[in-house]
Design an enzyme around this catalytic site. Structure first.
Site, PDB file in Angstrom:
ATOM      1  N   PHE A   6      -4.953   7.910  -6.889  1.00  0.00           N
ATOM      2  CA  PHE A   6      -6.278   7.884  -6.269  1.00  0.00           C
ATOM      3  C   PHE A   6      -7.231   7.051  -7.118  1.00  0.00           C
ATOM      4  O   PHE A   6      -7.237   7.160  -8.343  1.00  0.00           O
ATOM      5  CB  PHE A   6      -6.864   9.298  -6.179  1.00  0.00           C
ATOM      6  CG  PHE A   6      -6.101  10.232  -5.290  1.00  0.00           C
ATOM      7  CD1 PHE A   6      -6.331  10.253  -3.923  1.00  0.00           C
ATOM      8  CD2 PHE A   6      -5.161  11.107  -5.835  1.00  0.00           C
ATOM      9  CE1 PHE A   6      -5.632  11.127  -3.101  1.00  0.00           C
ATOM     10  CE2 PHE A   6      -4.464  11.990  -5.026  1.00  0.00           C
ATOM     11  CZ  PHE A   6      -4.693  12.001  -3.643  1.00  0.00           C
ATOM     12  N   ASP A   7      -8.031   6.229  -6.469  1.00  0.00           N
ATOM     13  CA  ASP A   7      -9.144   5.591  -7.164  1.00  0.00           C
ATOM     14  C   ASP A   7     -10.232   6.653  -7.284  1.00  0.00           C
ATOM     15  O   ASP A   7     -10.512   7.365  -6.314  1.00  0.00           O
ATOM     16  CB  ASP A   7      -9.651   4.391  -6.360  1.00  0.00           C
ATOM     17  CG  ASP A   7     -10.649   3.549  -7.137  1.00  0.00           C
ATOM     18  OD1 ASP A   7     -10.818   3.786  -8.349  1.00  0.00           O
ATOM     19  OD2 ASP A   7     -11.266   2.661  -6.530  1.00  0.00           O
ATOM     20  N   LYS A   8     -10.842   6.779  -8.445  1.00  0.00           N
ATOM     21  CA  LYS A   8     -11.801   7.872  -8.648  1.00  0.00           C
ATOM     22  C   LYS A   8     -13.043   7.754  -7.762  1.00  0.00           C
ATOM     23  O   LYS A   8     -13.371   8.654  -6.995  1.00  0.00           O
ATOM     24  CB  LYS A   8     -12.234   7.929 -10.116  1.00  0.00           C
ATOM     25  CG  LYS A   8     -13.024   9.188 -10.465  1.00  0.00           C
ATOM     26  CD  LYS A   8     -13.925   8.991 -11.662  1.00  0.00           C
ATOM     27  CE  LYS A   8     -15.187   8.255 -11.257  1.00  0.00           C
ATOM     28  NZ  LYS A   8     -16.207   8.220 -12.318  1.00  0.00           N
ATOM     29  N   THR A  57     -13.272   8.334  -3.741  1.00  0.00           N
ATOM     30  CA  THR A  57     -12.100   9.080  -3.263  1.00  0.00           C
ATOM     31  C   THR A  57     -12.123  10.495  -3.833  1.00  0.00           C
ATOM     32  O   THR A  57     -12.145  11.476  -3.102  1.00  0.00           O
ATOM     33  CB  THR A  57     -10.787   8.371  -3.663  1.00  0.00           C
ATOM     34  OG1 THR A  57     -10.826   7.019  -3.201  1.00  0.00           O
ATOM     35  CG2 THR A  57      -9.591   9.073  -3.043  1.00  0.00           C
ATOM     36  N   LYS A 113      -5.684  -1.830 -11.691  1.00  0.00           N
ATOM     37  CA  LYS A 113      -5.384  -0.792 -10.707  1.00  0.00           C
ATOM     38  C   LYS A 113      -4.283  -1.253  -9.752  1.00  0.00           C
ATOM     39  O   LYS A 113      -3.418  -0.473  -9.363  1.00  0.00           O
ATOM     40  CB  LYS A 113      -6.646  -0.419  -9.937  1.00  0.00           C
ATOM     41  CG  LYS A 113      -7.721   0.245 -10.783  1.00  0.00           C
ATOM     42  CD  LYS A 113      -8.971   0.539  -9.973  1.00  0.00           C
ATOM     43  CE  LYS A 113     -10.067   1.133 -10.830  1.00  0.00           C
ATOM     44  NZ  LYS A 113     -11.297   1.423 -10.053  1.00  0.00           N
TER      45      LYS A 113
END
Length: 204
Positions: free
Chosen positions: A20-22, A25, A200
């Site tokens: 997950f991208d912080k 999200t 990422k």
């Protein structure tokens, strides 16, 4: 539609790891300045005007948070020129003939050569706040500590993934300690901090 959903569910049943991208999200994606610390002899208004002037050239969510904070305190962006943006790290600008830097701790120490207050940084990072530091050459002017609220459903979603045997991982450009605090609160299995956008992509 049913077929598409069935196919998606079948694929999900084989997944064992999700990244997950912080921002946006795990968190709401609406960062705001929680704490402002002026360590210079300049008036707060002057400092906010300088910060807003430098951040005016950046579209980064944290830069927008600083701009909003300045606006909320009736500070207008100071006229600035010769902008140089280092993506995901910080901004350089010239204001009133001074070299001004605003960005991450590493950006400010490397580009401005300024010494940071490690104790102040440590306390705020433990509360999952991300620092943006305003500096001149060899001198810190102020610290902006930015927070982003965790989505109410994030903890429940991560817990549900754990129940079906899926490991959760978080990617963020944030400082190590701030990332760790968010991961603890949500229950993320592991996290990767200080990532650039291209990092990422490699991680995934």
């Amino acid at each position: 539609r049913v077929c598409a959903n069935a196919e998606a569910l079948e694929k999900l049943s084989k997944v064992r790891h999700i990244v997950f991208d912080k921002t946006g999200t795990i968190t709401e994606g609406r960062p705001r300045v929680i704490k402002f610390v002026n360590v210079s002899e300049l008036p707060d208004m002057k400092v906010l005007e300088m910060a807003a002037g430098a951040e005016r050239a950046s579209e980064h969510p944290l830069a927008r948070a600083v701009m909003r904070y300045a606006e909320e305190h009736s500070a207008r962006p100071a006229p600035a020129s010769n902008f140089k943006i280092e993506k995901g790290r910080g901004v350089y600008a010239e204001i009133d003939g001074e070299h001004i830097f605003i960005g991450s701790d590493t950006f400010v120490t490397e580009r401005a050569g300024a010494a940071l207050d490690s104790k102040l940084l440590g306390v705020q990072l433990e509360h999952a706040l991300t620092p943006l530091i305003l500096a001149q050459r060899n001198k810190v002017i102020a610290y902006f500590f930015v927070g982003d609220a965790i989505k109410p459903e994030a903890v429940e979603a991560i817990s549900a993934l754990h129940h079906v045997g899926v490991k959760s991982h978080m990617a963020t450009g944030d400082h190590e300690q701030a990332a760790a605090a968010v991961a603890r609160e949500v229950g993320i299995d592991s996290y990767h901090a200080r990532l650039m956008p291209e990092d990422k992509q490699v991680l995934v």
